[in-house]
Structure formats: structure tokens, C-alpha cells
Scaffold this motif. Structure first.
Motif, mmCIF file in Angstrom:
data_model
loop_
_atom_site.group_PDB
_atom_site.id
_atom_site.type_symbol
_atom_site.label_atom_id
_atom_site.label_comp_id
_atom_site.label_asym_id
_atom_site.label_seq_id
_atom_site.Cartn_x
_atom_site.Cartn_y
_atom_site.Cartn_z
ATOM 1 N N GLY B 53 14.088 62.328 -66.779
ATOM 2 C CA GLY B 53 14.510 61.168 -67.553
ATOM 3 C C GLY B 53 13.790 59.896 -67.164
ATOM 4 N N ASP B 54 14.516 58.792 -67.184
ATOM 5 C CA ASP B 54 13.960 57.469 -66.917
ATOM 6 C C ASP B 54 13.300 57.428 -65.549
ATOM 7 N N ASN B 55 12.098 56.883 -65.518
ATOM 8 C CA ASN B 55 11.354 56.853 -64.245
ATOM 9 C C ASN B 55 11.959 55.894 -63.236
ATOM 10 N N LEU B 56 12.734 54.937 -63.693
ATOM 11 C CA LEU B 56 13.382 53.987 -62.785
ATOM 12 C C LEU B 56 14.816 54.443 -62.561
ATOM 13 N N VAL B 57 15.123 54.719 -61.322
ATOM 14 C CA VAL B 57 16.442 55.256 -60.966
ATOM 15 C C VAL B 57 17.171 54.226 -60.129
ATOM 16 N N LYS B 58 18.409 53.981 -60.474
ATOM 17 C CA LYS B 58 19.212 53.032 -59.694
ATOM 18 C C LYS B 58 20.194 53.790 -58.821
ATOM 19 N N GLY B 59 20.422 53.234 -57.615
ATOM 20 C CA GLY B 59 21.299 53.922 -56.683
ATOM 21 C C GLY B 59 22.278 52.985 -56.017
ATOM 22 N N SER B 60 22.724 53.397 -54.844
ATOM 23 C CA SER B 60 23.734 52.648 -54.108
ATOM 24 C C SER B 60 23.148 51.400 -53.462
ATOM 25 N N TYR B 61 24.017 50.444 -53.161
ATOM 26 C CA TYR B 61 23.698 49.241 -52.389
ATOM 27 C C TYR B 61 22.565 48.421 -53.008
ATOM 28 N N GLY B 62 22.360 48.502 -54.316
ATOM 29 C CA GLY B 62 21.343 47.708 -54.979
ATOM 30 C C GLY B 62 19.934 48.268 -54.906
ATOM 31 N N PHE B 63 19.797 49.475 -54.382
ATOM 32 C CA PHE B 63 18.484 50.104 -54.302
ATOM 33 C C PHE B 63 18.095 50.768 -55.616
ATOM 34 N N GLU B 64 16.809 50.830 -55.846
ATOM 35 C CA GLU B 64 16.253 51.566 -56.972
ATOM 36 C C GLU B 64 14.955 52.212 -56.536
ATOM 37 N N ALA B 65 14.509 53.176 -57.306
ATOM 38 C CA ALA B 65 13.249 53.847 -56.988
ATOM 39 C C ALA B 65 12.526 54.168 -58.276
ATOM 40 N N GLU B 66 11.214 54.134 -58.195
ATOM 41 C CA GLU B 66 10.403 54.392 -59.381
ATOM 42 C C GLU B 66 9.591 55.655 -59.196
ATOM 43 N N PHE B 67 9.773 56.577 -60.104
ATOM 44 C CA PHE B 67 9.019 57.824 -60.109
ATOM 45 C C PHE B 67 7.710 57.595 -60.852
ATOM 46 N N ASN B 68 6.608 57.956 -60.217
ATOM 47 C CA ASN B 68 5.301 57.822 -60.841
ATOM 48 C C ASN B 68 4.590 59.160 -60.724
ATOM 49 N N LYS B 69 4.547 59.877 -61.828
ATOM 50 C CA LYS B 69 4.013 61.244 -61.795
ATOM 51 C C LYS B 69 2.518 61.250 -61.491
ATOM 52 N N SER B 70 1.776 60.333 -62.076
ATOM 53 C CA SER B 70 0.313 60.341 -61.896
ATOM 54 C C SER B 70 -0.073 60.026 -60.455
#
Lengths: 113, 115
Positions: B53-70
Motif C-alpha cells: 500500500g501507501d509508501n508512507l507508513v505512520k506509527g507510534s509516538y509520531g514516527f513514520e517511515a517511507e518505503f522506497n522500492k527502487s
């Protein structure tokens, strides 16, 4: 109420002794794990059980023997302890074997003298 | 075979500044990616995951991560770091869909946020 609890929190023992660490989870999860964290904080899986069945058994010396009497419990017994066994051992659980969302216990710090 | 690399042993930032913790991965098939945090003398806590799904994932404590396949990367980010974010952060990967479902963890990155 602790979700994943392991005892004891600290063990200090002599080389050659045998010790056990117990783990219990009250989350209703199907899958449980033992991880070893060394002094450099590197984390390595040792064993995993799914509904009491062993599903992951990494290259761990056979002095280490896990036992799962039911799906809420996973114990680790270590025979003939060696200096290199000194580490923090973490128990963890997950809803099932497919999810990577693990819930960890607080760890059991084993020191072998 | 699957593996994770966290190229930085340590990240130091001032409170209020953006925080980035880097992670690159290698898997044969589709990656399932995770971030965990470990506070001193505690067990690991799950922060977030990417499955699809969406490459930008939001998580706990205000953290997020970006998936970059290339770039085969999954960097952890927080727009404004807090002193309480100081901890050890682990990236983990497993191959999605099949296999033994075994998670492989990176070596960890120690984050220090100074007041």
C-alpha cells in the motif's frame, strides 16, 4: 498486567551449570520466540513455536532446549553453560507466525562466570 | 537470503530537529518491513510496519517511515525529535508471502536527542 513476562530477570551462574528461563504471554497469541541479544546489542532468533510446534530452530548449540507446554508458555533450558552464553535473552510473542509484529518481554540477563 | 543494513551506529540530534534513522534491506521477494525501539534495559517495542500500500507508513509516538522500492530503503523519520526518543532503534525485514516468516534484524542505531 504484563503481556509477555519472563523470569528470572537476572541470572548469575558458574560455567558448567544448567539454568532455565521461563516465559508466559497473556495475549492469546499463537506464536512465541526466543531471541538472544549479545553485548553489541545484535539480536538473533533462536527458536520459534507456533501452537506448541517448533517452527524455527536456528543454528543453536543443542545445549539449548526450548519447551512449550502450552501456547501461552515457552521455556528455555540451557545445559553446561559456557562463557559465551552470557547475553540477554528475550522472549516474544505474536498473534500468528505470519505477522512480524512481535511483543517482547523485558529480557533475562544471563551472566556466566 | 534476507538482510537489513543500518549504516549509522549512532545518530545525534537536537530536540525539536528532524530525526532520520536509515535502513536498507535485501530480500528475494516482496519485503515486509518493520521498525522497533528499545529503551535501556527494556524489551523491544513495535513502532510501525510496511506490508503493502501507501509508501508512507505512520506509527507510534509520531514516527513514520517511507518505503522506497527502487532504493530498497525504509528510513524512519520524526519531524520534531524529543529527548525521550533517545533509544536504540532496530529495522527488521522478512520476505512476504511465503517462507519461514523469520524476521531479520539490523544491528541497531542508537539515537541520542540532546536538550
Amino acid at each position: 498486567d504484563t503481556a509477555v513476562s519472563q523470569t528470572p530477570k537476572y541470572l548469575v551462574t558458574q560455567m558448567g551449570n544448567d539454568k532455565s528461563i521461563k516465559c508466559e504471554q497473556n495475549l492469546g497469541h499463537d506464536t512465541m520466540y526466543w531471541y538472544k541479544q549479545d553485548s553489541k546489542k545484535f539480536l538473533k532468533i533462536m527458536f520459534s513455536y507456533n501452537n506448541k510446534e517448533l517452527i524455527i530452530n536456528e543454528t543453536v548449540p543443542n545445549r539449548f532446549s526450548p519447551k512449550s507446554p502450552d501456547k501461552a508458555h515457552l521455556n528455555l533450558h540451557i545445559n553446561s553453560l559456557e562463557l559465551g552464553d552470557s547475553a540477554v535473552y528475550f522472549c516474544a510473542s505474536s498473534q500468528d507466525r505470519r505477522t512480524g509484529e512481535l511483543f517482547f518481554g523485558e529480557g533475562s540477563r544471563l551472566t556466566v562466570l | 537470503a534476507q538482510s537489513v543494513a543500518q549504516p549509522e551506529d549512532q545518530v545525534n540530534v537536537a530536540e525539536g530537529n528532524p530525526l532520520t534513522v536509515k535502513c536498507t534491506y535485501s530480500v528475494s521477494g516482496n519485503p515486509y518491513l518493520f521498525w522497533y525501539v528499545q529503551y535501556p534495559n527494556r524489551g523491544l517495542q513495535f513502532l510501525l510496519k510496511y506490508i503493502t500500500g501507501d509508501n508512507l507508513v505512520k506509527g507510534s509516538y509520531g514516527f513514520e517511515a517511507e518505503f522506497n522500492k527502487s532504493q530498497t530503503s525504509f528510513h524512519l523519520k520524526k519531524p520534531s525529535a524529543l529527548v525521550s526518543d533517545s533509544a536504540l532503534y532496530f529495522c527488521a525485514v522478512r520476505e512476504g508471502g511465503r517462507g519461514d516468516y523469520k524476521l531479520s534484524f539490523g544491528a541497531g542505531t542508537t539515537v541520542t536527542v540532546r536538550a
